[in-house]
Enzyme design. Structure first.
Site, PDB file in Angstrom:
ATOM      1  N   ASP A 398     -64.398  15.469 -75.511  1.00  0.00           N
ATOM      2  CA  ASP A 398     -63.582  14.374 -76.045  1.00  0.00           C
ATOM      3  C   ASP A 398     -62.108  14.787 -76.101  1.00  0.00           C
ATOM      4  OD1 ASP A 398     -62.883  11.989 -77.502  1.00  0.00           O
ATOM      5  OD2 ASP A 398     -64.966  11.874 -78.134  1.00  0.00           O
ATOM      6  N   ASP A 459     -63.713   2.904 -76.433  1.00  0.00           N
ATOM      7  CA  ASP A 459     -65.139   2.754 -76.728  1.00  0.00           C
ATOM      8  C   ASP A 459     -65.561   1.288 -76.597  1.00  0.00           C
ATOM      9  OD1 ASP A 459     -64.540   5.311 -77.461  1.00  0.00           O
ATOM     10  OD2 ASP A 459     -65.664   5.255 -79.336  1.00  0.00           O
TER      11      ASP A 459
HETATM   12  C1  GLA Z   1     -65.153   8.988 -79.451  1.00  0.00           C
HETATM   13  C2  GLA Z   1     -65.919   8.743 -78.152  1.00  0.00           C
HETATM   14  C3  GLA Z   1     -67.295   8.203 -78.464  1.00  0.00           C
HETATM   15  C4  GLA Z   1     -68.036   9.155 -79.377  1.00  0.00           C
HETATM   16  C5  GLA Z   1     -67.221   9.417 -80.627  1.00  0.00           C
HETATM   17  C6  GLA Z   1     -67.845  10.494 -81.478  1.00  0.00           C
HETATM   18  O1  GLA Z   1     -64.882   7.802 -80.089  1.00  0.00           O
HETATM   19  O2  GLA Z   1     -65.203   7.862 -77.338  1.00  0.00           O
HETATM   20  O3  GLA Z   1     -68.019   7.986 -77.267  1.00  0.00           O
HETATM   21  O4  GLA Z   1     -68.288  10.346 -78.697  1.00  0.00           O
HETATM   22  O5  GLA Z   1     -65.914   9.837 -80.295  1.00  0.00           O
HETATM   23  O6  GLA Z   1     -67.110  10.746 -82.639  1.00  0.00           O
END
Ligand code: GLA
Length: 659
Positions: A398, A459
């Site tokens: 991430d 997301d």
């Molecule tokens: C981000 C990512 C998600 C998930 C969250 C976890 O938002 O984009 O896909 O992995 O972190 O905290």
């Protein structure tokens, strides 16, 4: 006659323009994130007021709200004053409002907060069939987001506009059941690095017991005849065509799998399951094991689903005293420590591998992950080794809490280039999935830094819009040109079945059945990783049918890996197409609008000539042979996914394989 005509024309010209107060419409049709929409008052039933200015008429709603009004092209203008209602009484109130005409954004407010003066919206509505008023969140969650559409009016002529709720279609299963005779599914090519542990489960449907065999396996590999797992370590680099057979009492299936032992892995997009959208911070070893079990018991493994991936929240929270997530985040030597819900990571991946599956894990290059757990910052080398020692086959990396050390793209690349090269040094094949939401046009450099896939945007589960945003991004940026073997654009997970509800519960996906068909079809056309993030331990028959259509999945796994591009758009209908290894073409006819529409896939747009056989992939049925075009009626937000095969060649003109 001419007199009558003239009279009619005069009448039409005289058609009076009327004004409708939007609050006089049926407000029970409004969908919103909290409470109910209120006529001429705020959502908390107080007098409407924005930035100290009172309004006597309007609609009080709460983010995220959607209000749909059918105009059928008869309206002239929409006018309103909008903002956060004064009774929200919180600094956390922040909203963004939008007005859409037939899915196109006609107007968008700035981010608006409590006490801010009302902003005026005044947009023409000529020819608009469906008007949508959206009250969205300003980026900090929907708490206190009291949205007012004050003094909202529509000027129109003819029939009065009508508020409506789009009908929710029934979840109709199109996928035919797999036959009891053996059928080998999955990609026709598989990449692995020589000398590393190799594990490939031959995906095959058909009645059990089944026997497997493989001819031409590279030295170092063997197949388990009972379960079809190929394992070992390939000794020498090379391309090995392997003839795989699967047989049961009813028959025999054979297929060639090209094993390419070289530097590249993930020659086709990864398919699997991830814990995030269903379990969030509740994820545990128990859940992961149950999910691996479900991958097998549901039969998904027989259709090529492989990865079982832990997302965030498996590590510990720095400084926390919580009995589950607290305690030292690393041991005395700096090695990562999982939290109390993950007693033994190696035992967990052994368990997953024992089922022929692969295991994925998550971390962030920052000091902490997005959910506040220990990240890899300044421990990258050690953590990469730990993940390999634990036996993981995929890392989602991430961005949260990371601070770029250089400006621009160089700064964005740095943490991924570091992790990319560290993973390559391990004694395992570990797929790297970059998750930094598309910053710095990651698709242009994701592969160069060692990634096999990269999230292209925000997301999806947080409201990033499947249609408006995803379709538009892939088209606008021509993302198809950045995908290929070992390089996949990742539009985020499949939000199907049961996803996270409040406090560790689950609730049905926000997508309607048609939208779910659209998501799977589009992801397959885009050659996207297919990662289910709904509850795999409770799959209803409809959701399972979306995940087990081998002809649809074959589009995603096609070894040519030429992702689809948009070839045409008429109003709210779009046609996307991609060429396939066997010479055929996959074509998606999409309808992003709120009403059923006829969609035309024109050969000229797709780049084809002559007669082509058309096969409906969801129904797995030939629908006929067509010249010049194929047209289909497509329901609202739905898709018809077809494969075109030249009637002249019957698809025998294979394209040269790549990889
Ligand atoms: C981000 C990512 C998600 C998930 C969250 C976890 O938002 O984009 O896909 O992995 O972190 O905290």
């Amino acid at each position: 006659m001419s007199l009558i005509c003239a009279a009619l024309m005069t009448l039409a010209a005289m058609q009076v323009t009327k004004s409708l107060s939007v609050s006089d419409l049926d407000l029970s049709t409004i969908k919103q994130g909290w409470g109910k929409a209120v006529k001429d008052r705020s959502v908390t039933d107080t007098p409407l007021s924005i930035g100290g200015r009172p309004f006597s008429k309007g609609v009080g709603t709460h983010a995220k709200s959607v209000f749909k009004i059918r105009l059928d092209g008869r309206a002239v203008r929409f006018h309103a004053w909008c903002g956060v209602d004064d009774n929200a009484r919180s600094e956390r109130a922040s909203v963004v409002l939008r007005v859409l005409g037939d899915g196109n954004v006609l107007w968008q407010s700035p981010r608006m907060t409590w006490k801010q003066a009302a902003v005026q919206v005044d947009v023409p509505l000529k020819n608009v069939k469906i008007l949508t008023l959206e009250g969205g969140d300003g980026g900090d969650g929907i708490d206190y987001d009291h949205v007012d559409w004050a003094d909202a009016t529509i000027t129109y002529s003819g029939k009065v506009p009508l508020a409506f709720v789009p009908p929710l279609e029934r979840p109709i299963i199109l996928t035919p059941p797999a036959p009891p005779t053996p059928r080998i599914n999955g990609p026709s090519v598989y990449g692995a690095r020589p000398g590393h542990p190799f594990l490939y489960q031959v995906p095959a449907t058909g009645r059990r017991p089944m026997r497997f065999s493989a001819k031409g396996l590279p030295k170092g590999l063997s197949i388990n005849p009972e379960n079809g797992q190929i394992s070992g370590r390939i000794e020498k680099p090379g391309t090995y065509p392997v003839k795989i057979s699967a047989s049961n009492r009813l028959g025999l299936a054979t297929r060639t799998l090209r094993i390419v032992a070289g530097g590249e892995i993930a020659l086709t997009p990864q398919m699997g399951w991830n814990s995030w959208y269903v379990w969030l911070g509740h994820v545990s070893d128990k859940i992961m094991r149950a999910s691996a079990d479900a991958m097998v018991s549901t039969g998904l493994v027989n259709h090529g689903w492989q990865y079982v991936d832990i997302d965030d929240c498996w590590a510990r929270v720095p400084g926390s005293k919580d009995p589950v997530n607290g305690g030292p985040t690393r041991d005395a030597s700096g090695n990562l420590l999982p939290n109390a819900k993950f007693p033994d990571m190696k035992a967990l991946t052994d368990y997953i591998h024992s089922k022929g599956l692969k295991a994925g894990i998550y971390t962030s290059p920052g000091p902490t992950t997005c959910a506040g757990f220990e990240g890899a910052f300044r421990h990258e080398e050690q953590d990469a080794k730990t993940f390999a020692d634990w036996g993981f086959d995929l890392l989602k990396y991430d961005w949260c809490s990371y601070k770029a050390e250089a400006p621009g793209v160089e700064g964005l690349k740095k943490p991924y280039a570091l992790m990319g090269s560290l993973l390559k040094q391990q004694d395992r094949d570990i797929v790297l999935n970059l998750c930094q939401y598309g910053m710095g046009e990651v698709w242009k450099w994701g592969k160069e830094v060692g990634g096999q896939s990269w999230r292209t945007a925000d997301d999806l589960g947080n409201g990033y819009n499947l249609f408006r945003d995803s379709f538009a991004l892939y088209d606008r940026q021509h993302l198809e040109s950045y995908s290929g073997p070992g390089a996949f654009n990742d539009p985020d997970y499949l939000l199907l079945g049961q996803v996270a509800g409040p406090n560790g519960t689950t609730q049905p996906t926000q997508f309607t059945p048609n939208e779910q068909y659209t998501q799977v079809s589009m992801w397959c056309l885009l050659a996207a990783p297919l990662i289910l993030s709904g509850d795999i331990t409770h799959l209803d028959p409809f959701t399972l049918s979306l995940l087990t259509n081998d002809e649809v999945l074959a589009i995603d796994q096609d070894s040519l890996v030429k992702a689809a591009r948009k070839v045409s758009q008429v109003g709210e209908t779009q046609v996307w197409a991609r060429p396939l290894e066997d010479g055929g073409t996959a074509v998606g006819l999409f309808n992003l609008g709120d009403d059923e529409a006829t969609v035309n896939a024109m050969w000229a747009d797709v780049g084809l000539k002559g007669r082509h056989k058309v096969r409906d992939l969801w129904r797995q049925k030939d629908v006929g042979t067509y010249s010049e075009r194929f047209s289909a009626k497509v329901p609202r937000h739905g898709v018809v996914l077809v494969k075109l095969t030249s009637a002249a060649s019957s698809g025998r003109a294979r394209r040269r394989p790549t990889g």
